[in-house]
Structures are given as C-alpha cells and as structure tokens.
Design a protein around this motif. Structure first.
Motif, PDB file in Angstrom:
ATOM      1  N   GLN A 236       0.818  -1.211   0.000  1.00 13.02           N
ATOM      2  CA  GLN A 236       0.000   0.000   0.000  1.00 13.02           C
ATOM      3  C   GLN A 236       0.857   1.269   0.000  1.00 13.02           C
ATOM      4  O   GLN A 236       0.629   2.199  -0.741  1.00 13.02           O
ATOM      5  CB  GLN A 236      -0.922  -0.004   1.208  1.00 13.02           C
TER       6      GLN A 236
ATOM      7  N   MET B  19      -8.911  -2.925   1.584  1.00 14.83           N
ATOM      8  CA  MET B  19      -7.623  -2.291   1.310  1.00 14.83           C
ATOM      9  C   MET B  19      -6.613  -3.296   0.759  1.00 14.83           C
ATOM     10  O   MET B  19      -5.834  -2.986  -0.144  1.00 14.83           O
ATOM     11  CB  MET B  19      -7.078  -1.641   2.576  1.00 14.83           C
TER      12      MET B  19
ATOM     13  N   HIS C 252     -11.748   0.575  -3.026  1.00 15.76           N
ATOM     14  CA  HIS C 252     -11.099   1.738  -2.412  1.00 15.76           C
ATOM     15  C   HIS C 252     -10.977   2.859  -3.434  1.00 15.76           C
ATOM     16  O   HIS C 252     -10.574   2.629  -4.579  1.00 15.76           O
ATOM     17  CB  HIS C 252      -9.700   1.344  -1.907  1.00 15.76           C
ATOM     18  N   ARG C 253     -11.330   4.071  -3.009  1.00 13.58           N
ATOM     19  CA  ARG C 253     -11.221   5.237  -3.894  1.00 13.58           C
ATOM     20  C   ARG C 253     -10.264   6.241  -3.252  1.00 13.58           C
ATOM     21  O   ARG C 253     -10.383   6.532  -2.065  1.00 13.58           O
ATOM     22  CB  ARG C 253     -12.592   5.891  -4.106  1.00 13.58           C
ATOM     23  N   SER C 254      -9.336   6.743  -4.050  1.00 16.44           N
ATOM     24  CA  SER C 254      -8.388   7.723  -3.535  1.00 16.44           C
ATOM     25  C   SER C 254      -7.847   8.563  -4.687  1.00 16.44           C
ATOM     26  O   SER C 254      -7.931   8.157  -5.859  1.00 16.44           O
ATOM     27  CB  SER C 254      -7.224   7.016  -2.834  1.00 16.44           C
ATOM     28  N   PRO C 255      -7.277   9.739  -4.405  1.00 12.33           N
ATOM     29  CA  PRO C 255      -6.685  10.571  -5.458  1.00 12.33           C
ATOM     30  C   PRO C 255      -5.608   9.846  -6.250  1.00 12.33           C
ATOM     31  O   PRO C 255      -5.476  10.042  -7.460  1.00 12.33           O
ATOM     32  CB  PRO C 255      -6.102  11.754  -4.684  1.00 12.33           C
TER      33      PRO C 255
ATOM     34  N   TYR D 202      -7.278   7.419  -8.798  1.00  7.48           N
ATOM     35  CA  TYR D 202      -7.845   8.206  -9.901  1.00  7.48           C
ATOM     36  C   TYR D 202      -6.737   8.733 -10.820  1.00  7.48           C
ATOM     37  O   TYR D 202      -6.876   8.739 -12.049  1.00  7.48           O
ATOM     38  CB  TYR D 202      -8.666   9.374  -9.354  1.00  7.48           C
TER      39      TYR D 202
ATOM     40  N   SER E 114      -9.458  13.021  -9.248  1.00  7.33           N
ATOM     41  CA  SER E 114      -8.284  12.986  -8.387  1.00  7.33           C
ATOM     42  C   SER E 114      -8.113  14.314  -7.653  1.00  7.33           C
ATOM     43  O   SER E 114      -7.879  14.342  -6.436  1.00  7.33           O
ATOM     44  CB  SER E 114      -7.027  12.689  -9.220  1.00  7.33           C
TER      45      SER E 114
ATOM     46  N   ASP F 285     -10.825  14.774  -4.971  1.00  7.61           N
ATOM     47  CA  ASP F 285     -10.569  13.998  -3.760  1.00  7.61           C
ATOM     48  C   ASP F 285      -9.415  14.584  -2.950  1.00  7.61           C
ATOM     49  O   ASP F 285      -9.412  14.509  -1.715  1.00  7.61           O
ATOM     50  CB  ASP F 285     -10.268  12.538  -4.121  1.00  7.61           C
ATOM     51  N   LYS F 286      -8.416  15.138  -3.637  1.00  9.18           N
ATOM     52  CA  LYS F 286      -7.306  15.772  -2.922  1.00  9.18           C
ATOM     53  C   LYS F 286      -7.800  16.952  -2.095  1.00  9.18           C
ATOM     54  O   LYS F 286      -7.373  17.165  -0.960  1.00  9.18           O
ATOM     55  CB  LYS F 286      -6.244  16.257  -3.916  1.00  9.18           C
TER      56      LYS F 286
ATOM     57  N   GLU G 243      -9.518  15.814   1.017  1.00 11.28           N
ATOM     58  CA  GLU G 243      -8.614  15.350   2.063  1.00 11.28           C
ATOM     59  C   GLU G 243      -8.215  16.480   3.009  1.00 11.28           C
ATOM     60  O   GLU G 243      -7.822  16.250   4.145  1.00 11.28           O
ATOM     61  CB  GLU G 243      -7.361  14.737   1.434  1.00 11.28           C
TER      62      GLU G 243
END
Length: 344
Positions: free
Chosen positions: A228, A271, A304-307, A310, A333, A336-337, A340
C-alpha cells in the motif's frame, strides 16, 4: 483569561503548555504529530476562555441553567457524530481477513524466504509476527518489519536473528553519508531530513529495503505482505514487482494469471484486495499491457477510492489516447485531494 482564573487553574494551564513544549524535544521529528498537541493545547485554552465567558454572562442573568443544558447537548451530539464517523474502524475488530491473508502468505512463501512486513493497518503487521514467534509457524522465513529498517539497532538485531535461524539472508550496513550525495525522487521535506541524518523517515526505510533486496537478490526469494505504501516509494524504482497469489514477489518467478474478485467486505480486507489489484495493474503496465492495467485500476474502485488511484487511471487512459476519460479522472483525483484537506 489568565488574569480571571485562580492559582490552581493557572498551574494546570502552565503544566499543559510545559508538556506540549517538552513533547517535540522527546519526539524530535518534522512529522506533523509533533505539533498536534501544541495546537490542541491552544484550542483548549481558547475553548476554556470562551466557555468561561459564556458562564459569566449566564450567571448574570436567569439563563445559567439553560446555557449549561445547551452546552451538554452540543457536547453529547458532537461525541455521537464522531462515533458514527468512525464506526467502520470499530468493525475491524471482527474482521478476520487480515489473519486469513497472512496465513496464506506464510503458507505459500518459498523456503528460506525473506518477507518484508508493511501495513495498511496494524492488523497486517501483528499476525505474521504472532504466527512465527508465538505459534512457531515457518521458522525458516525471516520477517523484516519495514518501519524499523531505518534504525541501526534493528538492522543489528535482524543480522543476529538471521544467524540464529540459520537463514542465508545478509543485512547490509548503510552509509547515510554516501546516500546524502545521491538524488532521489522524494519530497523536499523528506530529502532535507535525509541530509540532516534523520533515520525515522520513509527515505531511509526505502533505501535500507532496497539495499537489503539487492544484497539478497540471488540468495533468497523475497516477498512483501502488502504494498500500500511501498508501491510509491523510492524502492519501487527499477524493481519489477510481480504478484503471486496473495503475495507480492520481489524476486519474480512466474507470471500471475489473475484471480477471481471477491465481494467487498471489511475495511482492511478491501484495502488488501485494492492493493493486490494496484500491483496487478503495475505489473501489466510494466509490460505494455495498458488496457489490462486500466481494467485492474477500475476494479480497484470497487474496494477503495483515492486521489492516487484516480490519477493512475487518468495516466493509463492518457497512454491509450483517450483524452476525455483521462481528464475526467484527473478531475476526480483533484476533487478527492481537496476533500482530504477538509477537516469534516
């Protein structure tokens, strides 16, 4: 505010600030945690001053009791919202997927392998250490906890442990003075800490892991339990990560044909599966199978979704020449940033 409180309150306030001033001295790092306690102390002081003011205003009128009730309701509601927000973390106590995952890892690793322990949560660190040190499983495997690799005392300990186990692994000694002269694709803060000789940072950990990998490339099979954080590190440069079942082989032996996607489950489980798919995407992208890599990354979004995910999808679509989809995922992306940085 200080002028209006008694000696006991002043002593308590002085004690809080003394502790917060002492904290960075005992924990000398540029990590943000060192300043959280100071910030909280300042906010507590402001909150105490505000509540004191409200109390004095209320006591001058007949609404003292109603003000107290309102404050209690707000406090309870806020606590309830925080509990609700973190409810998914409480559910991990019943999530057995990390234990199952680590059992499969220990079962399938080759004899005399080196396994680097990384984590998406503490749940992925404790099980393999427990299985080996307490239950005696796979005594032939040498387990490295990557977080401690940057510390000289841990390297010395692992060197002795390998000798006691009769393991063929070599644990190299790293010369940080020489490493300072090299150029790494890292952030300014991390690089400045490396120049200062700080050991507790990702650069030192990644350097140590890479040197250990190079030293043992022809001596033992090497795995990492989850990538990760590892996949975006300095170490990843030039090392062909190749998935193998539930493992991520650092010394690849064969191509992975893929695996059937399980339904989403608990936080840690999701994850780990997302991590597995990201590595499959990296494996395909490294062999110019961009379309297959896009499919892997789109599957990641189910778990899982994250910048970062993307951004990877946007980059993959750009390679395929699909500008519209690339821009769409760049936008997601960026969105999402920004989220955060939203404290709520």
């Amino acid at each position: 505010f200080i002028r209006t409180v008694g000696r006991a309150e002043k002593a308590m306030l002085a004690g809080v600030f003394a502790l917060t001033a002492f904290f960075p001295i005992m924990y000398p790092t540029k990590e943000k945690e060192a300043f959280f306690v100071i910030a909280f102390a300042a906010m507590m002081m402001g909150a105490a001053a505000g509540l004191g003011r409200i109390g004095r205003l209320a006591s001058e009128k007949a609404g003292a009791a109603s003000v107290a009730v309102i404050l209690i309701i707000i406090t309870v509601a806020h606590g309830g919202l925080l509990l609700k927000r973190n409810s998914q973390l409480f559910s991990t106590a019943r999530d057995i997927s990390p234990m199952t995952y680590e059992k499969l890892m220990l079962k399938s690793a080759r004899r005399d392998a080196i396994v680097y322990i990384d984590h998406v949560a503490d749940d992925t660190v404790a099980p393999p250490l427990y299985f080996q040190t307490v239950l005696g499983a796979r005594r032939d495997i040498l387990l490295f906890h990557r977080l401690y690799l940057a510390f000289p005392w841990y390297r010395d300990y692992m060197r002795d442990r390998a000798r006691e186990q009769g393991h063929p692994a070599r644990v190299p000694v790293i010369n940080l003075e020489k490493e300072k002269l090299k150029s790494y694709r890292v952030g300014i803060e991390e690089y400045s800490r490396l120049l200062e000789g700080k050991t507790m940072n990702t650069v030192s950990i990644d350097i140590q892991t890479r040197r250990t990998w190079e030293e043992n490339e022809l001596r033992a099979a090497q795995y990492i339990n989850t990538t990760q954080r590892f996949r975006t590190s300095v170490l990843s440069e030039g090392i062909p990560l190749e998935p193998s079942g539930f493992l991520f082989a650092m010394f690849p032996a064969r191509e992975d044909a893929g695996f059937a996607l399980p339904p989403p489950d608990g936080y840690v489980f999701n994850m780990l599966i997302a991590d597995r798919l990201v590595q499959q995407a990296a494996f395909n992208a490294g062999r110019d199978r961009t379309l297959a890599a896009v499919g892997n990354l789109l599957d990641v979004l189910k778990y899982h979704r994250s910048p970062v995910v993307y951004a990877d999808i946007a980059e993959a679509y750009a390679k395929l020449g699909d500008a519209a989809k690339s821009e769409h995922y760049k936008y997601l992306s960026l969105k999402d940033k920004i989220k955060e940085y939203d404290f709520h």
